[in-house]
Design a protein around this motif. Structure first.
Motif, short mmCIF file in Angstrom:
data_model
loop_
_atom_site.label_atom_id
_atom_site.label_comp_id
_atom_site.label_asym_id
_atom_site.label_seq_id
_atom_site.Cartn_x
_atom_site.Cartn_y
_atom_site.Cartn_z
N PRO A 22 16.21 0.96 -4.24
CA PRO A 22 17.11 -0.10 -4.71
C PRO A 22 17.67 -0.97 -3.60
O PRO A 22 18.14 -2.08 -3.86
N GLN A 23 17.66 -0.49 -2.35
CA GLN A 23 18.19 -1.28 -1.24
C GLN A 23 17.12 -2.11 -0.54
O GLN A 23 17.42 -2.80 0.44
N ALA A 24 15.90 -2.06 -1.02
CA ALA A 24 14.80 -2.73 -0.32
C ALA A 24 14.93 -4.24 -0.37
O ALA A 24 15.33 -4.82 -1.39
N ASP A 25 14.60 -4.88 0.75
CA ASP A 25 14.55 -6.34 0.78
C ASP A 25 13.16 -6.85 1.14
O ASP A 25 12.95 -8.04 1.33
N VAL A 26 12.19 -5.93 1.24
CA VAL A 26 10.79 -6.31 1.45
C VAL A 26 9.92 -5.22 0.83
O VAL A 26 10.32 -4.05 0.75
N ARG A 27 8.74 -5.60 0.38
CA ARG A 27 7.81 -4.65 -0.25
C ARG A 27 6.55 -4.57 0.62
O ARG A 27 5.89 -5.58 0.88
N LEU A 28 6.23 -3.37 1.08
CA LEU A 28 5.06 -3.11 1.91
C LEU A 28 3.94 -2.59 1.02
O LEU A 28 4.03 -1.48 0.50
N VAL A 29 2.91 -3.39 0.84
CA VAL A 29 1.78 -3.02 -0.01
C VAL A 29 0.71 -2.37 0.86
O VAL A 29 0.15 -3.00 1.75
N CYS A 30 0.43 -1.08 0.62
CA CYS A 30 -0.46 -0.30 1.47
C CYS A 30 -1.82 -0.11 0.78
O CYS A 30 -1.88 0.34 -0.37
N LEU A 31 -2.88 -0.44 1.51
CA LEU A 31 -4.23 -0.39 0.97
C LEU A 31 -5.05 0.64 1.72
O LEU A 31 -5.24 0.54 2.94
N PRO A 32 -5.58 1.66 1.02
CA PRO A 32 -6.24 2.78 1.68
C PRO A 32 -7.62 2.45 2.24
O PRO A 32 -8.24 1.43 1.92
N HIS A 33 -8.10 3.37 3.06
CA HIS A 33 -9.44 3.33 3.65
C HIS A 33 -10.49 3.71 2.60
O HIS A 33 -10.14 4.12 1.48
N ALA A 34 -11.75 3.59 2.97
CA ALA A 34 -12.85 3.98 2.08
C ALA A 34 -12.73 5.46 1.72
O ALA A 34 -12.60 6.31 2.61
N GLY A 35 -12.74 5.74 0.43
CA GLY A 35 -12.57 7.11 -0.04
C GLY A 35 -11.12 7.55 -0.13
O GLY A 35 -10.84 8.64 -0.62
N GLY A 36 -10.21 6.70 0.32
CA GLY A 36 -8.79 7.06 0.35
C GLY A 36 -8.08 6.78 -0.95
O GLY A 36 -8.62 6.14 -1.86
N ALA A 37 -6.84 7.25 -1.03
CA ALA A 37 -6.05 7.10 -2.24
C ALA A 37 -4.62 6.73 -1.87
O ALA A 37 -4.22 6.78 -0.71
N ALA A 38 -3.85 6.38 -2.88
CA ALA A 38 -2.46 5.94 -2.67
C ALA A 38 -1.64 6.99 -1.94
O ALA A 38 -0.80 6.66 -1.09
N SER A 39 -1.89 8.25 -2.22
CA SER A 39 -1.08 9.33 -1.63
C SER A 39 -1.22 9.42 -0.12
O SER A 39 -0.39 10.06 0.55
N THR A 40 -2.24 8.78 0.43
CA THR A 40 -2.42 8.75 1.89
C THR A 40 -1.15 8.27 2.60
O THR A 40 -0.85 8.71 3.71
N PHE A 41 -0.41 7.40 1.95
CA PHE A 41 0.72 6.74 2.61
C PHE A 41 2.06 7.43 2.38
O PHE A 41 3.08 6.95 2.85
N PHE A 42 2.06 8.57 1.68
CA PHE A 42 3.33 9.26 1.45
C PHE A 42 4.01 9.68 2.75
O PHE A 42 5.23 9.48 2.90
N PRO A 43 3.30 10.25 3.73
CA PRO A 43 3.98 10.61 4.98
C PRO A 43 4.61 9.42 5.69
O PRO A 43 5.67 9.54 6.31
N LEU A 44 3.98 8.26 5.60
CA LEU A 44 4.53 7.06 6.23
C LEU A 44 5.83 6.63 5.55
O LEU A 44 6.79 6.21 6.20
N GLN A 45 5.87 6.76 4.24
CA GLN A 45 7.05 6.35 3.47
C GLN A 45 8.30 7.08 3.95
O GLN A 45 9.39 6.50 4.01
N ARG A 46 8.15 8.33 4.33
CA ARG A 46 9.30 9.12 4.76
C ARG A 46 9.89 8.64 6.07
O ARG A 46 11.03 8.96 6.39
N GLU A 47 9.12 7.85 6.83
CA GLU A 47 9.59 7.37 8.13
C GLU A 47 10.16 5.95 8.06
O GLU A 47 10.69 5.46 9.07
N LEU A 48 10.06 5.31 6.92
CA LEU A 48 10.54 3.94 6.80
C LEU A 48 11.97 3.91 6.27
O LEU A 48 12.36 4.77 5.47
N PRO A 49 12.75 2.92 6.65
CA PRO A 49 14.14 2.83 6.18
C PRO A 49 14.19 2.41 4.72
O PRO A 49 13.21 1.89 4.16
N PRO A 50 15.35 2.57 4.06
CA PRO A 50 15.47 2.19 2.65
C PRO A 50 15.37 0.70 2.40
O PRO A 50 15.29 0.28 1.25
#
Length: 263
Positions: A22-50
């Motif tokens: 709810p505090q976000a002021d920008v949306r980061l759209v993450c696109l996976p590698h070949a064979g990859g899936a959306a869940s690839t980016f879950f670890p990155l999400q934990r390191e980004l600010p709200p």
């Protein structure tokens, strides 16, 4: 980790997020590698600010979309994604694509800039040579063992998963379709993005040379920079904090540029 479909007026099949922001002021759209899936980016999400909401793209043919036919053409993927992202006008968009996702991100950004009312404020292309440096690539023409050998060499998938026949049967159709898409891709050399572009690469990536990374620069009329991280093609794994720091530097720069540039 369960993901949450984002509701849009068009198609909520393609987009996943890992919780509300709810505090976000920008949306980061993450696109996976070949064979990859959306869940690839879950670890990155934990390191980004709200202040940043991660939206991860789920291509057809994997995870909860595994019953769908995977797409074998980058332009078709970009067409679909542009139509899905176009309604998301409440926050500025930054596209972050890794490997095949970098190419999909470039083509999606091109479509949003050409005809949309919500063009991205920046593109981060990771782990992929520039479309301006085409090469002959034939991994998609190999047999199953040859395809598995390629992703094993890049350390992109747990070997225990690849050793399981049922998992291989589940993974291979989408993987082959993705390699077909990216290896048969050609881009319109007359088009240059207006938004700034950053390139992330691993210092030991066997698939991206320094020249090929730098060759992204002519594809934008905006600002350009390259950032290198220790590691190979999948340098992101285990380096999420460093990647998040670099992404935030870019997000701030993109936002500052967008604030002073007529859209």
């Amino acid at each position: 980790m369960a993901t949450v479909p984002i509701q849009t007026p068009f198609d909520d099949t393609w987009l996943r997020r890992f919780g509300a922001a709810p505090q976000a002021d920008v949306r980061l759209v993450c696109l996976p590698h070949a064979g990859g899936a959306a869940s690839t980016f879950f670890p990155l999400q934990r390191e980004l600010p709200p202040s940043v909401e991660i939206v991860a793209v789920q291509y057809p043919g994997r995870q909860d979309r595994r019953q769908e036919q995977p797409l074998r053409d980058i332009h078709t993927l970009a067409d679909r994604l542009a139509s899905v992202l176009e309604p998301l006008t409440d926050l500025p968009l930054v596209l972050f694509g890794h490997s095949m996702g970098a190419v999909v991100g470039f083509e999606t950004a091109a479509r949003l800039e050409r005809g949309g009312t919500n063009p991205p404020i920046g593109l981060v292309a990771s782990g992929r040579h520039s479309p301006a440096t085409p090469r002959v690539e034939t991994v998609h023409q190999r047999d199953d063992d040859g395809l598995i050998a390629e992703i094993t060499a890049l350390s992109g998938t747990d070997p225990q998963i690849l050793a399981d026949p049922d998992m291989r049967a589940m993974i291979l159709p989408a993987l082959r379709a993705d390699y077909t898409a990216v290896e048969t891709y050609g881009y319109d050399r007359s088009f240059v993005l207006r938004c700034p572009v950053s390139v992330f690469t691993g210092t030991a990536d066997p698939r991206v040379t320094e020249h090929e990374a730098a060759a992204w620069e002519p594809l934008t009329s905006g600002a350009f920079r390259i950032e290198r991280f220790p590691g190979g093609h999948f340098y992101l794994e285990g380096a999420e904090r460093a990647v998040a720091t670099a992404l935030m530097r870019d997000v701030r720069a993109f936002s500052a540029t967008a604030a002073t540039t007529p859209r």
